[in-house]
Design an enzyme around this catalytic site. Sequence first.
Site, PDB file in Angstrom:
ATOM      1  N   GLU A  29       0.822  -1.215   0.000  1.00 40.49           N
ATOM      2  CA  GLU A  29       0.000   0.000   0.000  1.00 40.49           C
ATOM      3  C   GLU A  29       0.854   1.261   0.000  1.00 40.49           C
ATOM      4  OE1 GLU A  29       0.915   1.668   2.896  1.00 40.49           O
ATOM      5  OE2 GLU A  29       2.017  -0.225   3.162  1.00 40.49           O
TER       6      GLU A  29
ATOM      7  N   GLU B 233       4.580  -0.424   0.862  1.00 42.36           N
ATOM      8  CA  GLU B 233       4.549  -0.557  -0.606  1.00 42.36           C
ATOM      9  C   GLU B 233       4.435  -2.020  -1.037  1.00 42.36           C
ATOM     10  OE1 GLU B 233       7.975   1.221  -2.474  1.00 42.36           O
ATOM     11  OE2 GLU B 233       7.665   3.174  -1.563  1.00 42.36           O
TER      12      GLU B 233
END
Lengths: 382, 382
Positions: free
Chosen positions: B206, B349
């Site tokens: 994310e 991420e």
Amino acid sequence: MVAHRSDKATENMQRGEVIIADEPTPPDDNRRTCDAIIRSIRPIAKEIQPAAQRKIDEKTKPLGALGQLEDLALQMSLIQKRLDPVINRKALFVFASDHGIAAEGVSAYPAKVTGEMVKNIIAGGAAINVLCRHYGIDIRLVDMGVNADFEDNPLLLKEKIRRGTRNFAVEEAMTPAECTAAAAAGMNAFLREHTLNSIDIVGLGEMGIANTTSASAIISVVTGISARQATGRGTGVDDKGLARKTTVIEKAIQFHHPDPRDGFDVLRKIGGYEIAGIVGAVLAAASVGCAVVLDGLISTAAGLIAFVINPEIEGYLMSGHRSVEAGQQAALTHMGLEPIVDHRMRLGEGTGAAMAISAVEAACRIMCEMASFDDAGVSKNE
Amino acid sequence: MVAHRSDKATENMQRGEVIIADEPTPPDDNRRTCDAIIRSIRPIAKEIQPAAQRKIDEKTKPLGALGQLEDLALQMSLIQKRLDPVINRKALFVFASDHGIAAEGVSAYPAKVTGEMVKNIIAGGAAINVLCRHYGIDIRLVDMGVNADFEDNPLLLKEKIRRGTRNFAVEEAMTPAECTAAAAAGMNAFLREHTLNSIDIVGLGEMGIANTTSASAIISVVTGISARQATGRGTGVDDKGLARKTTVIEKAIQFHHPDPRDGFDVLRKIGGYEIAGIVGAVLAAASVGCAVVLDGLISTAAGLIAFVINPEIEGYLMSGHRSVEAGQQAALTHMGLEPIVDHRMRLGEGTGAAMAISAVEAACRIMCEMASFDDAGVSKNE
């Protein structure tokens, strides 16, 4: 048999050229090979640390957010003396040998398994073969002293010193000449491959029934922890086996009194041929600026001896993985190393080193390919 | 905008077919999509566990010597219901969104960084891009609610629900319709890719400034640990920032009283659109028998919500890495997960998930390629 090497050949080897002849190497030549390699080791390029750290800190991420990957990127930059470290060729050497100490009943497996596993590795069926294929690592197996014969194979480097060490419960594991021959053979095994095709990072694993007994004894002597603290279950001895193994180690240390400041003394009295081979490979790799990834207990014990012999290797060393063997941690603490992976593994062969090599490669790519705040137009923290 | 989906289309999607139309999806359709996916999840094939364990124990290594790799090989066998699990396609989705809660000053970075980092990822310059390239993982970025506009790109899936959630310090983060739309969008993002080319393992990462605040709040509510225990420094707030963040979380939980047994209630009141997207992707992946690798704090919080919604997903879940954020451990304990890698990372991420996927792949190859004692003619222990 260690190849004959004249003084001229030793000089050539230092320049990366290796000459192989057929006669056995005179002991003095092996000693000279070892001395030349050990003396030629230079520390890593600490002078570029500020520039390398600045480059890492400019990457599009919070400061330090890539943790150990940043440490590895930094270390590889200093090893290669460049801000864009690259790994083109990855290699892994499995050094194999038998051990006289196996006669003391210190292993859960019979000694013949060393030779059987060497054949398994040559055939490509061992865990280390699978991992090297997965990570694109060239594997080589070095027979340093296995009590079995093997057919020629491109994977196999024949450097057999003797069919197993002597039983160090009752005598020194090796003669002085065997010890330097084994270390020189490890150096040559690495340098020969490196000359053929430059190696940027090397993993060092081993195969040898009873070699955790030797490794635990080495770690106890060099770090000063007790035999009990240094000794684990190896391939899986039971409580009774563990007690016997610990006693064997305690008595051997009392008997030989190895000098913890003299790596070759420790190696000769309580070491193994494959351990000596790793010691040689560590020193040779450091001498040509190649990153070294140690594996579990045995590989780390060998790294520890190399560290005693020349502490300048420090900057080239990485710890591949945390072994479940407690003795390994003492050796890592002694050298200031932090393991890269921890999968509760205790197999050896170089399996932990192979997995770690891929992480080091990722760290190099982060250093080379990841955008900076300026490149990407990303705002910094407030 | 979530694509319109008729009842017929929902049925098709369950069979792996996806139909996209142009009109906005009526809220009832999103609810039906969610319900259908959630109901279709089946537990992993526990019945083949004895056979899979036997195969692992027959490999040429001491029993259990490959530690966590053996656990992963076993889990992949049960997920794929076969003794030779394979990973052909690896994918990683980065779900991105902005957060109303950023207005409370809970992050070290300005909110505009979300959009800037999305552009960086689309351009291939972020850490997650480098790692996905290194490990051969297909990356997709899903805009769930970023307060910025992006040009079309094959990497980018446009599922924007709104330009950031509402500030959950003063109101619910999402409306019920937005919440199911976001979860359905996450499901569709995964299923669309999976339909094009079957995904065997998926990492879920994310990007979203302030999303550790949402994740810590979720973990506190579901696991019952205090806001203080669940809250860390995220991208790097100082002591004052940490105290403010903790207070914001405490007050929000008191204000909303999310029901810890109702995943959608928690998600809607204190979640984020990218978190909802991950919840949807986890459920969808489990519904088609794809292994799911969670990442750090936020991804794990989303996994936790999916676990509350349907505990049958348990067998498909893996924890990519141990985050330095303490709240993550509580969530992992709640789900019985052990992280695969630990590099002291705290970037998100999907970076930890990407590294772990390679280890899972290694485990599958061990299961398929490593020789047994019988194959290799190696003696067993005595």
